[in-house]
Enzyme design. Structure first.
Site, mmCIF file in Angstrom:
data_model
loop_
_atom_site.group_PDB
_atom_site.id
_atom_site.type_symbol
_atom_site.label_atom_id
_atom_site.label_comp_id
_atom_site.label_asym_id
_atom_site.label_seq_id
_atom_site.Cartn_x
_atom_site.Cartn_y
_atom_site.Cartn_z
ATOM 1 C CE1 TYR A 96 -3.044 10.622 -2.068
ATOM 2 C CE2 TYR A 96 -3.149 10.203 0.818
ATOM 3 C CZ TYR A 96 -1.945 10.850 -0.827
ATOM 4 O OH TYR A 96 -0.873 10.741 -0.990
ATOM 5 C CG HIS A 126 6.018 11.584 -7.765
ATOM 6 N ND1 HIS A 126 5.732 12.357 -7.560
ATOM 7 C CD2 HIS A 126 6.927 10.430 -7.440
ATOM 8 C CE1 HIS A 126 7.318 13.058 -6.826
ATOM 9 N NE2 HIS A 126 8.114 12.219 -7.231
ATOM 10 C CB CYS A 153 -0.175 -10.335 -1.531
ATOM 11 S SG CYS A 153 -1.740 -9.265 -2.187
ATOM 12 C CB CYS A 181 -5.717 -7.029 -0.354
ATOM 13 S SG CYS A 181 -5.114 -8.359 -1.488
ATOM 14 C CB CYS A 207 -3.281 -11.583 1.736
ATOM 15 S SG CYS A 207 -3.661 -9.357 1.433
ATOM 16 C CB THR A 229 8.591 21.052 -11.682
ATOM 17 O OG1 THR A 229 9.454 20.418 -10.406
ATOM 18 C CG2 THR A 229 9.254 20.852 -12.618
ATOM 19 C CB ALA A 288 2.206 25.274 -17.595
HETATM 20 ZN ZN LIG Z 1 -3.352 -8.838 -0.169
#
Ligand SMILES: [Zn+2]
Length: 243
Positions: free
Chosen positions: A66, A118, A129, A146, A149, A187, A230
Site C-alpha cells: 500500500y 471501495h 476500535c 492506533c 488502543c 469498469t 474515457a
Molecule cells: Zn484502536
C-alpha cells in the site's frame, strides 16, 4: 460521433445524472489496476495482498504494498476523464459520482459529490476500535498503531471477501434509483456488488450510457455503449453539454 452527440443529448435532458467509475479511469493516469500487480509485485496474487487474512499474517508486506501504491498515486495526475467528470458536476444541478477507485484522483480533479465505494487509500482505520484517520505516510519498517488502543491500523479500503459498508451501499442504490441517467465509465462491470448498481440501472429503465475500452456483460443492454478511452470520449461528450 453520433453516439457521442446522442450521449450528450441524454445528459443535457437528464434531471439527475449519476456517474459510476472503475479502474479504467485510473489506468489512464498510469495507476496499476488491482487485478494485475506489476513489476516487483508480480509474484503476489491480489489475494496475498488485499485480504484481511493476508494483513493479519503479514502486515508489513501488505503495508509495503500500500505504501508503494501511495507513492505511485502521489506521482500520478488526474486525466481528462477525471476532469470531465468534475466539470459535469459543476454543470448539472443534480449529480453524484460513485467510484470503485481508492486513489482519490476524482477529488484531486475537483469532484466533490463523490462516494468512494471501495474506500480510500489515504485513509486508515484501526483493526479493533472505531478509530479512523487520514494519512499520507509511507510505511517502511514501523507500522502505524492506533492512538486509542494500540492495535494496528490498516488501509481503509474494502478487501476481497469484505462487505461494503452498509450505509454506502444503501446510499449508492438510493442515488441510482433517483437518477434518470447513469453514465458508467471505465469498469469491466464484473465486480459485485458494484456491478449490481449497473444491473439495477438497466432493470429500472434508466438511460444507461457506458464508456469502456472493451465491451462488458451489460454493453448490449445499455442505452448507448461507446468503446474507447474515457480520457478521449468524455471530453468529446462534454463539448456538447449545455451549461
Ligand atoms: Zn484502536
Amino acid at each position: 460521433m453520433e453516439k457521442i452527440k446522442l450521449a450528450a443529448e441524454i445528459i443535457n435532458k437528464s434531471e439527475f445524472t449519476v456517474v459510476l467509475t472503475g479502474a479504467g479511469v485510473s489506468a489512464e493516469s498510469g495507476i496499476p489496476t488491482f487485478r494485475g500487480p506489476d513489476g516487483l509485485w508480480k509474484k503476489y496474487s491480489p489475494h496475498q495482498l488485499a485480504t484481511y487474512e493476508a494483513f493479519l499474517k503479514n502486515p508489513n508486506l501488505v503495508w509495503e504494498w500500500y505504501s508503494w501504491r501511495r507513492e505511485k498515486i502521489k506521482a500520478a495526475e488526474p486525466n481528462p476523464a477525471h476532469i470531465s467528470i468534475a466539470r459535469l458536476e459543476r454543470i448539472k444541478e443534480k449529480f453524484y459520482l460513485i467510484t470503485q477507485n481508492i486513489d482519490g484522483l476524482h477529488k484531486r480533479a475537483g469532484s466533490q459529490k463523490v462516494i468512494e465505494f471501495h474506500g480510500n487509500i489515504w485513509k486508515e482505520k484501526c483493526i479493533s476500535c472505531d478509530f479512523k484517520r487520514e494519512s499520507y505516510e509511507i510505511y517502511k519498517d514501523e507500522l502505524p498503531k492506533c492512538p486509542n488502543c494500540g492495535n494496528l491500523l490498516r488501509p481503509d479500503v474494502v478487501w476481497f471477501g469484505e462487505p461494503i459498508d452498509h450505509d454506502i451501499l444503501q446510499i449508492s442504490f438510493d442515488l441510482v434509483e433517483e437518477a434518470d441517467c447513469v453514465l458508467v465509465v471505465g469498469t469491466s462491470a464484473v465486480v459485485y456488488p458494484f456491478a449490481g448498481l449497473i444491473e439495477f440501472s438497466i432493470k429500472s429503465q434508466k438511460k444507461v450510457i457506458e464508456v469502456n475500452l472493451e465491451p462488458t456483460p451489460f454493453s448490449d443492454l445499455c442505452y448507448i455503449s461507446i468503446q474507447g478511452k474515457a480520457g478521449e470520449i468524455l471530453p468529446q461528450i462534454l463539448n456538447y453539454i449545455v451549461r
